[in-house]
Design a protein around this motif. Structure first.
Motif, PDB file in Angstrom:
ATOM      1  N   ARG A  20     -22.793 -61.508  10.114  1.00 17.57           N
ATOM      2  CA  ARG A  20     -21.995 -60.422  10.703  1.00 17.57           C
ATOM      3  C   ARG A  20     -22.490 -60.050  12.099  1.00 17.57           C
ATOM      4  O   ARG A  20     -21.700 -59.750  12.988  1.00 17.57           O
ATOM      5  CB  ARG A  20     -21.978 -59.195   9.781  1.00 17.57           C
ATOM      6  N   GLN A  21     -23.814 -60.103  12.313  1.00 17.22           N
ATOM      7  CA  GLN A  21     -24.351 -59.748  13.625  1.00 17.22           C
ATOM      8  C   GLN A  21     -23.891 -60.746  14.690  1.00 17.22           C
ATOM      9  O   GLN A  21     -23.472 -60.363  15.786  1.00 17.22           O
ATOM     10  CB  GLN A  21     -25.877 -59.721  13.543  1.00 17.22           C
ATOM     11  N   TYR A  22     -23.906 -62.034  14.303  1.00 20.18           N
ATOM     12  CA  TYR A  22     -23.461 -63.059  15.266  1.00 20.18           C
ATOM     13  C   TYR A  22     -21.976 -62.903  15.569  1.00 20.18           C
ATOM     14  O   TYR A  22     -21.566 -62.925  16.746  1.00 20.18           O
ATOM     15  CB  TYR A  22     -23.735 -64.454  14.697  1.00 20.18           C
ATOM     16  N   TYR A  23     -21.156 -62.705  14.530  1.00 14.99           N
ATOM     17  CA  TYR A  23     -19.712 -62.582  14.741  1.00 14.99           C
ATOM     18  C   TYR A  23     -19.394 -61.359  15.597  1.00 14.99           C
ATOM     19  O   TYR A  23     -18.433 -61.347  16.359  1.00 14.99           O
ATOM     20  CB  TYR A  23     -18.977 -62.490  13.395  1.00 14.99           C
ATOM     21  N   ARG A  24     -20.237 -60.292  15.455  1.00 13.31           N
ATOM     22  CA  ARG A  24     -20.024 -59.074  16.234  1.00 13.31           C
ATOM     23  C   ARG A  24     -20.463 -59.281  17.698  1.00 13.31           C
ATOM     24  O   ARG A  24     -19.749 -58.943  18.623  1.00 13.31           O
ATOM     25  CB  ARG A  24     -20.818 -57.918  15.597  1.00 13.31           C
ATOM     26  N   ASP A  25     -21.638 -59.877  17.871  1.00  8.76           N
ATOM     27  CA  ASP A  25     -22.191 -60.042  19.222  1.00  8.76           C
ATOM     28  C   ASP A  25     -21.487 -61.137  20.013  1.00  8.76           C
ATOM     29  O   ASP A  25     -21.497 -61.127  21.246  1.00  8.76           O
ATOM     30  CB  ASP A  25     -23.690 -60.373  19.144  1.00  8.76           C
ATOM     31  N   TYR A  26     -20.943 -62.131  19.302  1.00  7.82           N
ATOM     32  CA  TYR A  26     -20.304 -63.261  19.990  1.00  7.82           C
ATOM     33  C   TYR A  26     -18.898 -63.452  19.448  1.00  7.82           C
ATOM     34  O   TYR A  26     -18.642 -64.391  18.690  1.00  7.82           O
ATOM     35  CB  TYR A  26     -21.120 -64.534  19.794  1.00  7.82           C
ATOM     36  N   PRO A  27     -17.964 -62.553  19.795  1.00  7.11           N
ATOM     37  CA  PRO A  27     -16.599 -62.713  19.275  1.00  7.11           C
ATOM     38  C   PRO A  27     -15.986 -64.000  19.808  1.00  7.11           C
ATOM     39  O   PRO A  27     -16.401 -64.503  20.854  1.00  7.11           O
ATOM     40  CB  PRO A  27     -15.864 -61.480  19.805  1.00  7.11           C
ATOM     41  N   PRO A  28     -14.995 -64.543  19.097  1.00 10.44           N
ATOM     42  CA  PRO A  28     -14.365 -65.788  19.538  1.00 10.44           C
ATOM     43  C   PRO A  28     -13.860 -65.636  20.967  1.00 10.44           C
ATOM     44  O   PRO A  28     -13.349 -64.592  21.339  1.00 10.44           O
ATOM     45  CB  PRO A  28     -13.192 -65.957  18.568  1.00 10.44           C
ATOM     46  N   GLY A  29     -14.034 -66.654  21.761  1.00  4.97           N
ATOM     47  CA  GLY A  29     -13.616 -66.582  23.154  1.00  4.97           C
ATOM     48  C   GLY A  29     -14.781 -66.293  24.068  1.00  4.97           C
ATOM     49  O   GLY A  29     -14.827 -66.736  25.203  1.00  4.97           O
ATOM     50  N   GLU A  30     -15.761 -65.527  23.551  1.00  5.46           N
ATOM     51  CA  GLU A  30     -16.942 -65.252  24.369  1.00  5.46           C
ATOM     52  C   GLU A  30     -18.105 -66.142  23.979  1.00  5.46           C
ATOM     53  O   GLU A  30     -19.200 -66.010  24.504  1.00  5.46           O
ATOM     54  CB  GLU A  30     -17.364 -63.789  24.210  1.00  5.46           C
TER      55      GLU A  30
END
Lengths: 69, 213, 328
Positions: free
Chosen positions: C316-326
């Motif tokens: 969850r931390q990765y998905y939050r910190d690195y949203p798709p596109g970024e």
């Protein structure tokens, strides 16, 4: 402590639902494992400092199987 | 010897088995990758500690088993110290299995076999099976009521598929040697292979972040 | 200085022109593996010592032949009669103990038979051997042995079979209340065997007779498991095969919860009613185990983690910190 050991040496408690049967101790252990698993998913993990970008590779990474023809 | 003049790194240098083995080892897990001090940012969950916890528990299992071996296989029936060492061995095994199963659950839900890591998953499952076999032979060598009952029950399944002919669960001497030599060696070897594969491939990236979706 | 990210491109990334991202191409953070291991070792060590000190470990004394004779003398006599009649479990077992049966088959393949008779056991000898060795002072037993040895196989089987049946019909299986009949020397032999068991010398007769280091109690264990007493004792502790006993342990100790699936099959049809259950359950578990090993290659099963997104919690931390596109 001695009391706890004596309790486990007694005949165990068993739970029965139809053809399904499990000892209370085994059920507690399995439930404990599930709880630990869920906690491992939910509890925040202490961070390891700031993120650094991926290192820039100056050469092709070593190929474990050698060059391909 | 004229070969001594061959420059290191040239293909002609492969002509010793020693060098070929050294290079194979270096290619398997290159320097710095065996014990890195950085991990990808997504390695941020308590679920990641259960692999290392399993390894730590295996270490305690082996040490307590070694202590138990000091006194011989009936020592723990007659000595309170032996009984305590036996208790240490039992509880470390319970922790070992609990940690390993939680590790397995975690890796399943992370689909950790992605990106060429199938062999890592497979060696992990084999390590689990070898551990079950090791625990089983431990139960057979307790020389108490448990061993009597478990061996006389288990013989039927093994005999039914012909294994009992060579693997006699009613013979605690044979089972003891499997328990303290052959199977721990197998578990240790597979565990090493598993860890080498983990270090070689790195931690699997998050689902949907690996570019495969 | 920090080392490079601990990874290498995988096979698939080299083959695919799109080069899926792998571990080496992500940003990194500090992570101390050795410290993690040392902390885990300390935690597991302390937990082990604490649990061992608090709960100790189970050690139910083994059943001895003397304790069996003491607790269930009628069962010892009935077991001895069955060994002589050739009707006990071990006498009718087949490989690897004898050729009395073909054994179980897996998908029609006689694996048990192929294993061969590698631990030969003559069930009548489990009774006659110890009796012969210890009967020097007992003239009645000596005479009974002589009469047994002089009789034909058919005669022996008739005597012992009739006595085993009569015992089964007697109140509580009590040898003293058996109806009169033509049992030949069998009652004398089985009672003599009970006496040998009571002396406590039977284990030695069966395991170390003729060999100083009696390290292999296979014959003694087969004799013990031919009786009903060991099973009764085990069932009282919930260790029976149809009681999920494979998972259980004596007392209230934890057993082997990891055996749940293996023992599960014995509880449900067709396995719970099959004569071939041991081979069938074994085959089933091998198949399922192979499925677990090969899970990464099984369509459907390998996609479950995508369909049930537990991984959203893990990362969850990765998905939050690195949203798709970024993601970079």
């Amino acid at each position: 402590m001695v009391g706890a050991a004596a309790a486990l040496a007694d005949s165990g408690s068993y739970l029965q639902w139809g053809w399904f049967s499990i000892s209370l101790t085994n059920l507690l252990i399995i439930a404990g494992m599930v709880v630990v698993f869920v906690l491992a998913l939910l509890l925040p993990f202490p961070g390891g400092g700031p993120a650094e970008p991926a290192p820039v590779r100056t050469r092709a990474p070593a190929d474990p199987d050698g060059p391909r023809p | 010897m004229s070969r001594a003049t061959v420059a290191p790194g040239t293909s002609a240098g492969h002509d010793t088995w020693t060098r070929a083995l050294r290079e194979r080892i270096e290619r398997t897990v290159p320097p710095g990758q065996a014990l890195p001090d950085r991990q990808p940012v997504y390695v941020a969950s308590w679920i990641y500690v259960f692999g290392v916890a399993t390894l730590a528990a295996l270490f305690v299992v082996v040490v307590t088993g070694g202590l138990l071996a000091l006194g011989g296989f009936e020592w723990w029936h007659v000595s309170s110290l032996g009984r305590f060492v036996n208790s240490l061995h039992l509880w470390s095994v319970e922790i070992f299995f609990a940690a390993m199963v939680i590790h397995l659950w975690g890796k399943f839900w992370m689909a950790a076999w992605r990106g060429g890591r199938a062999l890592t998953w497979m060696t992990g499952v084999v390590a689990f099976l070898a551990s079950i076999g090791t625990a089983f032979t431990g139960y057979l060598t307790q020389t108490n009521f448990d061993s009597q009952w478990i061996s006389t029950q288990a013989k039927d399944g093994l005999n039914a598929v012909g294994i009992g002919a060579w693997f006699n669960v009613l013979n605690p001497g044979q089972m003891l040697l499997w328990h303290v030599v052959l199977l721990p060696f197998a578990v240790g070897l597979i565990a090493v292979l598993h860890i080498v594969l983990v270090r070689r491939h790195g931690v699997v990236p998050p689902i949907e972040a690996d570019g495969e979706d | 200085m920090a080392t490079a990210t601990p990874t290498r491109p995988t096979r698939s990334s080299r083959r695919s022109p799109a080069r899926p991202r792998d571990a080496h191409s992500f940003p990194t953070r500090r992570y101390d593996l050795v410290k993690e291991f040392v902390i885990a070792l300390v935690v597991v060590g302390l937990l082990t010592v604490g649990l061992a000190a608090a709960f100790s470990s189970p050690d139910e004394k083994p059943i001895t032949f003397a304790s069996w004779a003491q607790a269930a003398p009628e069962d010892v006599v009935a077991t001895a009669a069955a060994e002589l009649a050739g009707t006990s479990a071990s006498a009718t077992y087949g490989p690897p103990y004898n050729s009395a049966a073909e054994g179980q088959k897996l998908l029609g393949v006689p694996l048990q038979k192929w294993g061969g008779v590698r631990h030969p056991v003559n069930s009548a000898d489990l009774v006659l051997g110890p009796l012969t060795a210890s009967s020097s002072g007992d003239l009645r037993v000596k005479a009974a042995l002589a009469r047994w040895n002089g009789a034909s196989d058919a005669r022996r089987t008739a005597w012992a079979g009739a006595y085993a049946d009569a015992l089964a019909k007697a109140p509580n299986g009590d040898p003293a209340k058996v109806a009169p009949g033509d049992y030949g020397p069998v009652p004398t032999l089985t009672n003599g065997f009970l006496d040998v068991a009571r002396t406590g010398g039977l284990e030695g007769q069966l395991t170390s007779s003729g060999t100083f280091y009696g390290g292999d109690p296979t014959r003694a264990l087969l004799l013990l498991s031919d009786g009903a007493y060991i099973e009764d004792t085990a069932r009282a502790q919930h260790l029976g095969g149809d009681q999920w006993g494979m998972m259980n342990e004596t007392g209230a100790y934890p057993g082997q919860p990891w055996m749940w699936l293996y023992t599960f099959w014995y509880q449900v049809p067709p396995f719970s009613t099959s004569d071939n259950a041991d081979a069938q359950v074994w085959g089933m578990m091998m198949l399922l185990t192979l499925g677990l090993v090969l899970l990464p290659f099984i369509p459907g099963l390998r996609s479950i983690p995508r369909w049930i997104p537990v991984h959203r919690l893990v990362w969850r931390q990765y998905y939050r910190d690195y949203p798709p596109g970024e993601r970079h």
